[in-house]
Design a protein around this motif. Structure first.
Motif, PDB file in Angstrom:
ATOM      1  N   ALA A   8      38.863  51.112  39.930  1.00 36.29           N
ATOM      2  CA  ALA A   8      39.320  50.206  38.866  1.00 36.29           C
ATOM      3  C   ALA A   8      40.289  49.220  39.506  1.00 36.29           C
ATOM      4  O   ALA A   8      41.295  49.621  40.073  1.00 36.29           O
ATOM      5  CB  ALA A   8      39.998  50.996  37.756  1.00 36.29           C
ATOM      6  N   VAL A   9      39.954  47.925  39.448  1.00 32.04           N
ATOM      7  CA  VAL A   9      40.747  46.928  40.179  1.00 32.04           C
ATOM      8  C   VAL A   9      41.491  45.934  39.295  1.00 32.04           C
ATOM      9  O   VAL A   9      42.353  45.209  39.781  1.00 32.04           O
ATOM     10  CB  VAL A   9      39.877  46.155  41.197  1.00 32.04           C
ATOM     11  CG1 VAL A   9      39.352  47.088  42.269  1.00 32.04           C
ATOM     12  CG2 VAL A   9      38.735  45.410  40.509  1.00 32.04           C
ATOM     13  N   GLY A  10      41.176  45.886  38.008  1.00 29.09           N
ATOM     14  CA  GLY A  10      41.887  44.937  37.165  1.00 29.09           C
ATOM     15  C   GLY A  10      41.376  44.883  35.748  1.00 29.09           C
ATOM     16  O   GLY A  10      40.521  45.674  35.342  1.00 29.09           O
ATOM     17  N   ILE A  11      41.936  43.931  35.019  1.00 33.54           N
ATOM     18  CA  ILE A  11      41.571  43.689  33.624  1.00 33.54           C
ATOM     19  C   ILE A  11      41.307  42.188  33.479  1.00 33.54           C
ATOM     20  O   ILE A  11      42.082  41.376  33.976  1.00 33.54           O
ATOM     21  CB  ILE A  11      42.725  44.099  32.661  1.00 33.54           C
ATOM     22  CG1 ILE A  11      43.104  45.567  32.852  1.00 33.54           C
ATOM     23  CG2 ILE A  11      42.379  43.800  31.213  1.00 33.54           C
ATOM     24  CD1 ILE A  11      42.057  46.558  32.430  1.00 33.54           C
ATOM     25  N   THR A  12      40.217  41.827  32.807  1.00 31.25           N
ATOM     26  CA  THR A  12      39.929  40.406  32.583  1.00 31.25           C
ATOM     27  C   THR A  12      40.847  39.844  31.498  1.00 31.25           C
ATOM     28  O   THR A  12      41.546  40.589  30.811  1.00 31.25           O
ATOM     29  CB  THR A  12      38.468  40.190  32.143  1.00 31.25           C
ATOM     30  OG1 THR A  12      38.307  40.740  30.824  1.00 31.25           O
ATOM     31  CG2 THR A  12      37.479  40.810  33.114  1.00 31.25           C
ATOM     32  N   HIS A  13      40.817  38.534  31.317  1.00 33.50           N
ATOM     33  CA  HIS A  13      41.606  37.894  30.255  1.00 33.50           C
ATOM     34  C   HIS A  13      41.175  38.357  28.869  1.00 33.50           C
ATOM     35  O   HIS A  13      41.952  38.291  27.919  1.00 33.50           O
ATOM     36  CB  HIS A  13      41.508  36.368  30.348  1.00 33.50           C
ATOM     37  CG  HIS A  13      42.110  35.817  31.587  1.00 33.50           C
ATOM     38  ND1 HIS A  13      43.443  35.973  31.911  1.00 33.50           N
ATOM     39  CD2 HIS A  13      41.571  35.108  32.609  1.00 33.50           C
ATOM     40  CE1 HIS A  13      43.692  35.395  33.063  1.00 33.50           C
ATOM     41  NE2 HIS A  13      42.578  34.866  33.519  1.00 33.50           N
ATOM     42  N   GLU A  14      39.927  38.851  28.770  1.00 32.31           N
ATOM     43  CA  GLU A  14      39.430  39.353  27.488  1.00 32.31           C
ATOM     44  C   GLU A  14      39.794  40.821  27.268  1.00 32.31           C
ATOM     45  O   GLU A  14      39.521  41.370  26.219  1.00 32.31           O
ATOM     46  CB  GLU A  14      37.901  39.206  27.417  1.00 32.31           C
ATOM     47  CG  GLU A  14      37.413  37.779  27.454  1.00 32.31           C
ATOM     48  CD  GLU A  14      37.276  37.242  28.887  1.00 32.31           C
ATOM     49  OE1 GLU A  14      37.356  38.023  29.864  1.00 32.31           O
ATOM     50  OE2 GLU A  14      37.099  36.023  29.016  1.00 32.31           O
ATOM     51  N   GLY A  15      40.379  41.470  28.289  1.00 33.23           N
ATOM     52  CA  GLY A  15      40.774  42.860  28.174  1.00 33.23           C
ATOM     53  C   GLY A  15      39.735  43.843  28.681  1.00 33.23           C
ATOM     54  O   GLY A  15      39.853  45.042  28.449  1.00 33.23           O
ATOM     55  N   TYR A  16      38.721  43.372  29.406  1.00 32.61           N
ATOM     56  CA  TYR A  16      37.681  44.246  29.935  1.00 32.61           C
ATOM     57  C   TYR A  16      38.131  44.839  31.270  1.00 32.61           C
ATOM     58  O   TYR A  16      38.827  44.200  32.053  1.00 32.61           O
ATOM     59  CB  TYR A  16      36.371  43.490  30.141  1.00 32.61           C
ATOM     60  CG  TYR A  16      35.810  42.853  28.895  1.00 32.61           C
ATOM     61  CD1 TYR A  16      36.090  43.354  27.618  1.00 32.61           C
ATOM     62  CD2 TYR A  16      35.000  41.736  28.976  1.00 32.61           C
ATOM     63  CE1 TYR A  16      35.566  42.767  26.482  1.00 32.61           C
ATOM     64  CE2 TYR A  16      34.472  41.138  27.844  1.00 32.61           C
ATOM     65  CZ  TYR A  16      34.760  41.659  26.602  1.00 32.61           C
ATOM     66  OH  TYR A  16      34.243  41.075  25.485  1.00 32.61           O
ATOM     67  N   LEU A  17      37.685  46.051  31.551  1.00 32.61           N
ATOM     68  CA  LEU A  17      38.008  46.748  32.789  1.00 32.61           C
ATOM     69  C   LEU A  17      37.127  46.217  33.917  1.00 32.61           C
ATOM     70  O   LEU A  17      35.914  46.114  33.777  1.00 32.61           O
ATOM     71  CB  LEU A  17      37.785  48.251  32.615  1.00 32.61           C
ATOM     72  CG  LEU A  17      38.095  49.151  33.798  1.00 32.61           C
ATOM     73  CD1 LEU A  17      39.571  49.060  34.192  1.00 32.61           C
ATOM     74  CD2 LEU A  17      37.721  50.589  33.465  1.00 32.61           C
ATOM     75  N   VAL A  18      37.748  45.883  35.064  1.00 29.50           N
ATOM     76  CA  VAL A  18      37.014  45.390  36.228  1.00 29.50           C
ATOM     77  C   VAL A  18      36.928  46.514  37.260  1.00 29.50           C
ATOM     78  O   VAL A  18      37.943  47.083  37.663  1.00 29.50           O
ATOM     79  CB  VAL A  18      37.703  44.155  36.854  1.00 29.50           C
ATOM     80  CG1 VAL A  18      36.927  43.654  38.058  1.00 29.50           C
ATOM     81  CG2 VAL A  18      37.878  43.053  35.813  1.00 29.50           C
ATOM     82  N   LEU A  19      35.686  46.827  37.663  1.00 28.47           N
ATOM     83  CA  LEU A  19      35.418  47.902  38.611  1.00 28.47           C
ATOM     84  C   LEU A  19      34.752  47.337  39.862  1.00 28.47           C
ATOM     85  O   LEU A  19      34.036  46.339  39.794  1.00 28.47           O
ATOM     86  CB  LEU A  19      34.469  48.931  37.977  1.00 28.47           C
ATOM     87  CG  LEU A  19      34.884  49.533  36.643  1.00 28.47           C
ATOM     88  CD1 LEU A  19      33.768  50.410  36.092  1.00 28.47           C
ATOM     89  CD2 LEU A  19      36.177  50.308  36.779  1.00 28.47           C
ATOM     90  N   MET A  20      34.995  48.002  40.999  1.00 28.54           N
ATOM     91  CA  MET A  20      34.340  47.622  42.257  1.00 28.54           C
ATOM     92  C   MET A  20      33.625  48.845  42.843  1.00 28.54           C
ATOM     93  O   MET A  20      34.157  49.956  42.820  1.00 28.54           O
ATOM     94  CB  MET A  20      35.357  47.115  43.275  1.00 28.54           C
ATOM     95  CG  MET A  20      35.996  45.796  42.911  1.00 28.54           C
ATOM     96  SD  MET A  20      34.858  44.395  42.907  1.00 28.54           S
ATOM     97  CE  MET A  20      34.537  44.196  44.640  1.00 28.54           C
TER      98      MET A  20
END
Length: 132
Positions: free
Chosen positions: A99-111
């Motif tokens: 888990a690397v971050g959160i988008t401006h819309e609040g979605y979880l960013v995964l790599m």
């Protein structure tokens, strides 16, 4: 959507969307443990402070009013700062990601293997976030 303290669940948030032919609304519920429940690996607020549930509800509503005054950038910044998921290894749909971050819309960013995956809603499993 859960808040943990000492690796035990303190409270959780449930969001359910209502659709007819299209999206109509979301219903949001908050569950807060006032007392410990060892059977569920849960801790209660009263483990830390002796407080009446009405005071807890009042404090939540006051905090909610303050959050409504913040812009979305500040909300995301605070969420990332306090997240126990960001930077951790998780499992999503049977695949291990970071888990690397959160988008401006609040979605979880995964790599995973250099590929970015954005998750709007679903279940994830923490690997190393709960192991200390």
């Amino acid at each position: 959507n859960d808040i943990y303290c000492d690796n035990k669940k303190l409270c959780g948030i449930l969001i359910e969307d209502i659709y007819e032919s299209e999206f109509q609304a979301s219903i949001i519920g908050i569950g807060i443990n006032m007392n410990s429940k060892d059977k569920f690996n849960a801790v209660g607020i009263r483990n830390f402070i002796n407080i009446d549930k009405n005071k807890v509800i009042s404090a939540i509503l006051e905090s909610y009013q303050r959050v409504l005054l913040l812009d979305s950038e500040k909300i995301i910044e605070e969420y990332v700062k306090n997240s126990m998921v960001i930077g951790k290894n998780i499992v999503y749909q049977g695949i291990e990601y970071q888990a690397v971050g959160i988008t401006h819309e609040g979605y979880l960013v995964l790599m995973h293997n250099g590929e970015r995956n954005v998750v709007a809603c679903d279940e994830i499993t923490l690997h190393d976030a709960l192991i200390k």
